[in-house]
Design an enzyme around this catalytic site. Structure first.
Site, PDB file in Angstrom:
ATOM      1  N   LYS A 111       0.830  -1.216   0.000  1.00 23.07           N
ATOM      2  CA  LYS A 111       0.000   0.000   0.000  1.00 23.07           C
ATOM      3  C   LYS A 111       0.858   1.258   0.000  1.00 23.07           C
ATOM      4  CE  LYS A 111      -4.437  -1.644   1.476  1.00 23.07           C
ATOM      5  NZ  LYS A 111      -5.581  -1.504   2.385  1.00 23.07           N
ATOM      6  N   LYS A 191      -3.091 -11.119  -7.010  1.00 25.36           N
ATOM      7  CA  LYS A 191      -4.291 -11.460  -6.258  1.00 25.36           C
ATOM      8  C   LYS A 191      -5.469 -10.620  -6.755  1.00 25.36           C
ATOM      9  CE  LYS A 191      -5.264  -9.354  -2.486  1.00 25.36           C
ATOM     10  NZ  LYS A 191      -5.327  -8.688  -1.189  1.00 25.36           N
ATOM     11  N   LYS A 194     -10.040  -5.205  -5.453  1.00 23.56           N
ATOM     12  CA  LYS A 194     -10.760  -4.045  -5.990  1.00 23.56           C
ATOM     13  C   LYS A 194      -9.770  -3.046  -6.562  1.00 23.56           C
ATOM     14  CE  LYS A 194     -12.505  -4.842  -1.694  1.00 23.56           C
ATOM     15  NZ  LYS A 194     -12.924  -4.609  -0.341  1.00 23.56           N
TER      16      LYS A 194
HETATM   17  P1  TYM Z   1     -10.284  -7.152   2.916  1.00 23.80           P
HETATM   18  O1  TYM Z   1     -11.404  -6.199   3.034  1.00 23.80           O
HETATM   19  O2  TYM Z   1      -9.169  -6.828   1.970  1.00 23.80           O
HETATM   20  O3  TYM Z   1     -10.819  -8.583   2.498  1.00 23.80           O
HETATM   21  C1  TYM Z   1     -11.841  -9.260   3.228  1.00 23.80           C
HETATM   22  C2  TYM Z   1     -11.557 -10.755   3.218  1.00 23.80           C
HETATM   23  O4  TYM Z   1     -11.462 -11.245   1.874  1.00 23.80           O
HETATM   24  C3  TYM Z   1     -10.244 -11.980   1.698  1.00 23.80           C
HETATM   25  N1  TYM Z   1      -9.762 -11.789   0.320  1.00 23.80           N
HETATM   26  C4  TYM Z   1      -9.357 -12.782  -0.486  1.00 23.80           C
HETATM   27  N2  TYM Z   1      -9.290 -14.107  -0.298  1.00 23.80           N
HETATM   28  C5  TYM Z   1      -8.827 -14.850  -1.351  1.00 23.80           C
HETATM   29  N3  TYM Z   1      -8.449 -14.336  -2.542  1.00 23.80           N
HETATM   30  C6  TYM Z   1      -8.497 -13.007  -2.767  1.00 23.80           C
HETATM   31  N4  TYM Z   1      -8.137 -12.504  -3.941  1.00 23.80           N
HETATM   32  C7  TYM Z   1      -8.972 -12.162  -1.716  1.00 23.80           C
HETATM   33  N5  TYM Z   1      -9.164 -10.817  -1.586  1.00 23.80           N
HETATM   34  C8  TYM Z   1      -9.639 -10.620  -0.341  1.00 23.80           C
HETATM   35  C9  TYM Z   1      -9.286 -11.376   2.715  1.00 23.80           C
HETATM   36  O5  TYM Z   1      -8.244 -12.273   3.035  1.00 23.80           O
HETATM   37  C10 TYM Z   1     -10.204 -11.103   3.889  1.00 23.80           C
HETATM   38  O6  TYM Z   1     -10.366 -12.259   4.685  1.00 23.80           O
HETATM   39  N6  TYM Z   1      -7.409  -6.311   6.950  1.00 23.80           N
HETATM   40  C11 TYM Z   1      -8.603  -6.992   6.470  1.00 23.80           C
HETATM   41  C12 TYM Z   1      -9.873  -6.589   7.198  1.00 23.80           C
HETATM   42  C13 TYM Z   1      -9.837  -6.739   8.680  1.00 23.80           C
HETATM   43  C14 TYM Z   1      -9.873  -7.965   9.403  1.00 23.80           C
HETATM   44  C15 TYM Z   1      -9.880  -7.591  10.779  1.00 23.80           C
HETATM   45  C16 TYM Z   1      -9.890  -9.303   9.034  1.00 23.80           C
HETATM   46  C17 TYM Z   1      -9.808  -5.724   9.595  1.00 23.80           C
HETATM   47  N7  TYM Z   1      -9.837  -6.252  10.860  1.00 23.80           N
HETATM   48  C18 TYM Z   1      -9.883  -8.561  11.789  1.00 23.80           C
HETATM   49  C19 TYM Z   1      -9.902 -10.264  10.039  1.00 23.80           C
HETATM   50  C20 TYM Z   1      -9.899  -9.888  11.397  1.00 23.80           C
HETATM   51  C21 TYM Z   1      -8.779  -6.676   4.998  1.00 23.80           C
HETATM   52  O7  TYM Z   1      -8.232  -5.736   4.476  1.00 23.80           O
HETATM   53  O8  TYM Z   1      -9.682  -7.485   4.357  1.00 23.80           O
END
Ligand code: TYM
Length: 324
Positions: A111, A191, A194
């Protein structure tokens, strides 16, 4: 009953990467766990964003999750900023988190490259807030996609360091990976996400899904229809494995290798199955859009339940830290 916690950022359309890598797994887990899910708006503001668009994005993220199967009767769903204890606990965790650990986080490095003009302290401390999200509820399991594993490992380190200094308050949370923990983008290069514009949205219309799949990368070595393909290195086959029936997966696997099926037909089977899976989610989402109060009600009830748990944890934390 063990407690699971997970979160999703309201930073745009929810992708099939989010769905196949995380949300669909959450839906499977809610029957056997005390489950809490959070729309993490305070994480989403660590990069540039349109203020006027954020409320709709928060609503859409919540409604998409409900539409995808997070039954509010079986879990708590809420918005992070409605429970202020998350940021309070994050501040306390800052005091036991070495800066070096945060500097090593892959997501921070990526990022920082994408947002060179705004590498702020919030972005750097992002994983500390994530640790607070999880540990505020003393969750012992965290179902996520593979890209979040490093953050959960850090949450475990933070719990261990906090407990060593202030007493045994927090569990050390474990990751639960989905069967498809890493969904690649349609270009096969990175990966699916968005921000990379290499995605299919969970709410996308069938025609758009078909046209995106039509140009998606397959096995690059397969130049002609008559060349045999290798499903092991084909992103479309990975998607088949998460969306098609065992018989279809077998057939595609065998027929691709002997050039019995071409990429066009293979993608058509996948598109049909993807659309079948996503149609009901889009329809349910449209229904919820017409009844926004229902969604707000779910989120308020979720936040109320979470505030009770959060207050009890913070009482313990403040006592342990001498903040009385
Ligand atoms: P975020 O919003 O990027 O994504 C949400 C969830 O989707 C999964 N994910 C994927 N899994 C497989 N392949 C992909 N291409 C893919 N893109 C997204 C992510 O692994 C995630 O599980 N930091 C986290 C949000 C967060 C969080 C937390 C998660 C904040 N606090 C506490 C768990 C526990 C995030 O940016 O997810």
């Amino acid at each position: 009953m063990s407690r699971i916690f997970s979160g999703i950022q309201p930073s745009g359309e929810i992708t099939i990467g989010n769905y196949l890598g995380a949300i669909r797994n959450w839906v499977r887990l809610i029957d056997e766990h005390d489950s809490i899910f959070c729309v993490v708006d305070q994480h989403a503001i660590t990069v540039e964003y349109e203020i006027a668009e954020l409320p709709k994005k928060i609503f859409d993220a919540a409604a998409t999750n409900i539409a995808a199967g997070l039954d509010p009767a079986k879990c708590a769903l809420f918005v992070q900023s409605r429970v202020p204890e998350h940021t309070e606990l994050a501040w306390y965790f800052n005091t036991v988190t070495p800066m070096g650990d945060l500097g090593r986080m892959t997501q921070f490095k990526e990022k920082s490259k994408q947002h060179r003009e705004n590498i702020n302290v919030g972005l750097f401390g992002y994983p500390v807030l994530q640790a607070a999200d999880i540990l505020l509820y003393k969750a012992d399991r965290v179902p996520v996609g593979e890209d979040q594993v490093q953050h959960i490992e850090l949450a475990r380190d933070i719990a261990r360091k906090f407990n060593a200094r202030f007493g045994p308050i927090f569990p050390e949370p474990q990751v639960i990976l989905s069967p498809t923990p890493r969904i690649m983008g349609l270009d096969g290069q990175a990966k699916m996400s968005k921000s990379m514009k290499n995605y299919i949205g969970v709410l996308e219309e069938p025609a758009s899904i078909r046209s995106k799949l039509a140009v998606a990368l397959t096995d690059e070595n397969r130049k002609r229809r008559t060349d045999p393909g290798n499903p092991d290195i084909c992103n479309i086959f990975t998607l088949h494995k998460s969306l098609s029936s065992p018989e279809e997966i077998d057939r595609v696997n065998v027929e691709c290798r002997r050039a019995g099926i071409g990429c066009v037909d293979c993608k058509k089977i996948l598109a049909d199955n993807m659309i079948r899976e996503l149609d009901p989610i889009r329809e349910k989402f449209r229904e919820l859009e017409r009844r926004p109060d229902e969604v707000h009600d779910v989120l308020e009830k979720g936040a109320a339940r979470c505030r009770t748990i959060a207050a009890a944890t913070m009482d313990e934390v403040r006592r342990a830290m001498g903040l009385r």
